[in-house]
Every structure is written in C-alpha cells, then in structure tokens.
Design a protein around this motif. Structure first.
Motif, PDB file in Angstrom:
ATOM      1  N   UNK A 172       0.842  -1.199   0.000  1.00 59.01           N
ATOM      2  CA  UNK A 172       0.000   0.000   0.000  1.00 59.01           C
ATOM      3  C   UNK A 172       0.875   1.246   0.000  1.00 59.01           C
ATOM      4  N   UNK A 173       0.842   2.014   1.093  1.00 57.88           N
ATOM      5  CA  UNK A 173       1.534   3.310   1.076  1.00 57.88           C
ATOM      6  C   UNK A 173       2.928   3.252   1.680  1.00 57.88           C
ATOM      7  N   UNK A 194       2.463  -7.856   1.530  1.00 59.82           N
ATOM      8  CA  UNK A 194       2.635  -7.367   0.161  1.00 59.82           C
ATOM      9  C   UNK A 194       1.332  -7.498  -0.610  1.00 59.82           C
ATOM     10  N   UNK A 195       1.122  -6.567  -1.506  1.00 62.35           N
ATOM     11  CA  UNK A 195       0.025  -6.671  -2.449  1.00 62.35           C
ATOM     12  C   UNK A 195       0.530  -7.198  -3.778  1.00 62.35           C
ATOM     13  N   UNK A 196      -0.384  -7.635  -4.651  1.00 64.25           N
ATOM     14  CA  UNK A 196       0.022  -8.122  -5.971  1.00 64.25           C
ATOM     15  C   UNK A 196       0.524  -6.975  -6.838  1.00 64.25           C
ATOM     16  N   UNK A 197       1.426  -7.288  -7.738  1.00 65.26           N
ATOM     17  CA  UNK A 197       1.978  -6.253  -8.616  1.00 65.26           C
ATOM     18  C   UNK A 197       0.892  -5.507  -9.375  1.00 65.26           C
ATOM     19  N   UNK A 198      -0.117  -6.228  -9.853  1.00 66.09           N
ATOM     20  CA  UNK A 198      -1.140  -5.591 -10.690  1.00 66.09           C
ATOM     21  C   UNK A 198      -1.917  -4.533  -9.917  1.00 66.09           C
ATOM     22  N   UNK A 199      -2.155  -4.756  -8.648  1.00 65.41           N
ATOM     23  CA  UNK A 199      -2.895  -3.795  -7.830  1.00 65.41           C
ATOM     24  C   UNK A 199      -1.972  -2.686  -7.321  1.00 65.41           C
ATOM     25  N   UNK A 200      -0.757  -3.074  -6.951  1.00 69.50           N
ATOM     26  CA  UNK A 200       0.188  -2.101  -6.393  1.00 69.50           C
ATOM     27  C   UNK A 200       0.883  -1.253  -7.466  1.00 69.50           C
ATOM     28  N   UNK A 201       0.655  -1.600  -8.731  1.00 67.57           N
ATOM     29  CA  UNK A 201       1.333  -0.903  -9.836  1.00 67.57           C
ATOM     30  C   UNK A 201       2.853  -0.969  -9.630  1.00 67.57           C
ATOM     31  N   UNK A 202       3.335  -2.171  -9.416  1.00 64.46           N
ATOM     32  CA  UNK A 202       4.716  -2.402  -9.034  1.00 64.46           C
ATOM     33  C   UNK A 202       5.277  -3.580  -9.826  1.00 64.46           C
ATOM     34  N   UNK A 236     -10.389  -5.280  -4.620  1.00 65.33           N
ATOM     35  CA  UNK A 236      -9.013  -4.828  -4.791  1.00 65.33           C
ATOM     36  C   UNK A 236      -8.767  -3.482  -4.122  1.00 65.33           C
ATOM     37  N   UNK A 237      -9.772  -2.606  -4.166  1.00 66.92           N
ATOM     38  CA  UNK A 237      -9.576  -1.258  -3.626  1.00 66.92           C
ATOM     39  C   UNK A 237      -9.456  -1.245  -2.109  1.00 66.92           C
ATOM     40  N   UNK A 238      -9.821  -2.351  -1.451  1.00 71.62           N
ATOM     41  CA  UNK A 238      -9.676  -2.417   0.007  1.00 71.62           C
ATOM     42  C   UNK A 238      -8.736  -3.547   0.434  1.00 71.62           C
ATOM     43  N   UNK A 239      -7.816  -3.928  -0.447  1.00 70.58           N
ATOM     44  CA  UNK A 239      -6.792  -4.896  -0.061  1.00 70.58           C
ATOM     45  C   UNK A 239      -5.722  -4.259   0.819  1.00 70.58           C
ATOM     46  N   UNK A 240      -5.447  -2.974   0.629  1.00 67.02           N
ATOM     47  CA  UNK A 240      -4.475  -2.236   1.422  1.00 67.02           C
ATOM     48  C   UNK A 240      -3.121  -2.952   1.477  1.00 67.02           C
ATOM     49  N   UNK A 241      -2.690  -3.433   0.315  1.00 69.55           N
ATOM     50  CA  UNK A 241      -1.371  -4.037   0.228  1.00 69.55           C
ATOM     51  C   UNK A 241      -1.310  -5.465   0.707  1.00 69.55           C
ATOM     52  N   UNK A 242      -2.353  -6.247   0.447  1.00 65.21           N
ATOM     53  CA  UNK A 242      -2.390  -7.645   0.855  1.00 65.21           C
ATOM     54  C   UNK A 242      -2.806  -8.527  -0.321  1.00 65.21           C
TER      55      UNK A 242
END
Length: 309
Positions: A172-173, A194-202, A236-242
């Motif tokens: 997340x942040x 960690x969040x998934x790359x696709x959601x984290x834009x990473x 996805x919008x409430x995964x907060x990096x998970x």
C-alpha cells in the motif's frame, strides 16, 4: 544423534531438513497473542533469527508447552534469538519486540533504512517507550543495534550460520520487505505484507520471482512464506497491500512461467497472515485448495509447533 536433540521435539525431526522454523505468531488482524513472528535456524543449530516480531512471549510459551523447545522461555528469548528481521514497522509485525525489550538480551535489529527509521523515531522514543536501541533519543540504553540492509546485497547474520538478502515489496503506502535466508546451498524466502503487482502498480514481486527462479530450478529453495490476508471476495480497492487466494495464485503463475510449472509441484508454500474471523480463514483455505492447479504444498503453520524445511 545430534547433541541438540534434548532441545528439540523428536516428533518434528526430518533428517533431510535444512532449516527448522518455529512460528511464534501466524495471523494478521486483531489477535495480539498470535501475530506474525517466525524463528528460523539451520536444522543443526539453535542460533535463530526472528522474521518479524508481532508476538514473542506468548508464542515462545506455546512452543515450550508443545515441547518444541525443552528450555525455559526466557532462554529462548535471550539466548536462542540472535537478531530480528523486521519487514515493515506496522505494529502487528513489531509489537512483541517492543513489549519484550526490557527482558531481552543485546542483539541486532535488521531492516531497510525506512523501517528502522520508523522504529527509531516512533517506538523507541521516551514518549512511547524506553529507547533500548543505540541510536535516537537520549539516553540510549544500547541493548539493540540497528543494522541497515541494502536491497540486493547479502549480509551475514551475527552469531548465526545464516546470510540474508533483502528485497523491497509494495505494501500500500509504504515499503515492506522480503528476506531470502541462506544456509550453505539451501534457502528460505520470507515475505512480509505485500500486495500483488497488478494492484500495487509495481514490479517488485516480478523482480523477486526472477531472482529466485534459478534457485527453484536447482531445488535449493526449501520454502516460501507468503501472506494471504483476505478471501477472494475482498475488493481490490480495500486490499491495502495484501493478497487473496486469487492474487497469490496469479503471482505463483508468474513464477511458474519462469521455472516451468513442473518445478513448482510440491514446493513448500507456508501461508501467513490470515486475518480472522475464523469463517474468513476457512474460506481462504478452501479457495486456495481449489485454485492450487500448480500442486504447491500449501502449509498452514500452527503457533508454537515446529516445521522442518
């Protein structure tokens, strides 16, 4: 027979194991008695590192009660744990370290610069807690030493047989961390939140998979410890990096594209950070089982019970 046998539960031994893992806390969420913390050592040693430190005392006492350790809990804390590797400074990954610091012994706290800076400026301050470290607000009690890890550089772990390399993760942040632990020609990979790359834009997970793919092909990676916090119903919008089961398997598919799917069959994947309530945890396990087309060996650790890897 190893001279360490009196300290280790006989039923847990695996003659082919390279590592022994003792979960002190396995969940995410609100249960402060069971938050992320994993002791890891070589199979022939009691020189452990602790990967995150959300729960220490209660988890150690559970391990002693389970005869995982046949010594007192204070000896495990003070003598067996040689250093802490903190993936990020959220309270559920560090509160045990802070609370137990008055009873602990001198050792290192390892982490990225950003993680250690948060510990220094928010936790080990005299407004929040006594400063048991050797930097920060005065007086510094100098029990702990901050050891900065640089991504991509392997570092030996003081007073152990282990070496560790850090990798940045997107949570997340803030930046979380993965730790690749090496003993001789064997490895264990631990991922903090960690969040998934696709959601984290990473590309952080992709970069990590590319690095460990050769280790898997050569059968050197003994296990991956990775979080799955929510069932697939979590938006996805409430995964907060998970991660969810869907997103974990999407990432495993990316890894399989680098190794070949057959190389992942039977790979130990230890699922961490499941968040209560129990109904969600049950759903996560069912969804992972259904989606496990790669035939990973999914392991759900139990607090205080050893795993041999």
């Amino acid at each position: 027979m190893s001279v360490l046998m009196p300290f280790w539960a006989l039923a847990q031994l695996n003659q082919n194991a390279a590592f022994k893992l003792v979960p002190l806390g396995v969940l995410g969420g609100i249960d402060e008695s069971n938050l992320s913390a994993y002791m890891l050592a070589t199979a022939s040693s009691n020189n452990f590192i602790c990967l995150d430190a959300g729960t220490l005392h209660y988890g150690i006492e559970k391990a002693v009660a389970n005869k995982t350790f046949k010594v007192t809990g204070d000896k495990v804390l003070r003598q067996y744990i040689k250093g802490y590797f903190i993936s990020h400074a959220h309270l559920d990954h560090i509160s045990g370290l802070i609370i137990n610091s008055p009873e602990d012994s001198t050792k290192n706290i390892y982490g990225l610069q950003s993680t250690l800076e948060t510990i220094k400026t928010h936790y080990f301050t005299w407004a929040s807690w006594a400063n048991f470290a050797d930097q920060g607000e005065t007086p510094a009690l100098k029990k702990y030493h901050y050891q900065v890890l640089t991504p991509g550089t392997q570092a030996p772990v003081e007073n152990t047989e282990l070496k560790v390399q850090a990798f940045s993760l997107a949570h997340s942040n803030l930046t979380s961390t993965a730790f690749l632990v090496q003993s001789n020609n064997s490895y264990v990979l631990y991922l903090g939140d960690t969040g998934p790359d696709a959601v984290e834009k990473s590309n952080n997970l992709q970069n990590l998979w590319q690095y460990i793919a050769p280790l898997i092909k050569d059968h050197l990676l003994k296990a991956i410890l990775i979080e799955v916090s929510f069932p697939n119903e979590q938006p996805d919008k409430t995964l907060f990096g998970h991660l969810t089961p869907h997103w974990l398997m999407a990432e495993m598919d990316k890894l399989a594209s680098l190794t070949g799917p057959a190389q992942l069959k039977g790979l130990n994947v230890v699922i961490t950070h499941l968040k209560p309530p129990a109904t969600s945890i049950t759903k996560i396990k069912a969804q992972l089982a259904e989606a496990n087309k790669l035939q990973l060996n999914l392991i759900y650790p139990t607090q205080g019970k050893a795993l041999n890897l």
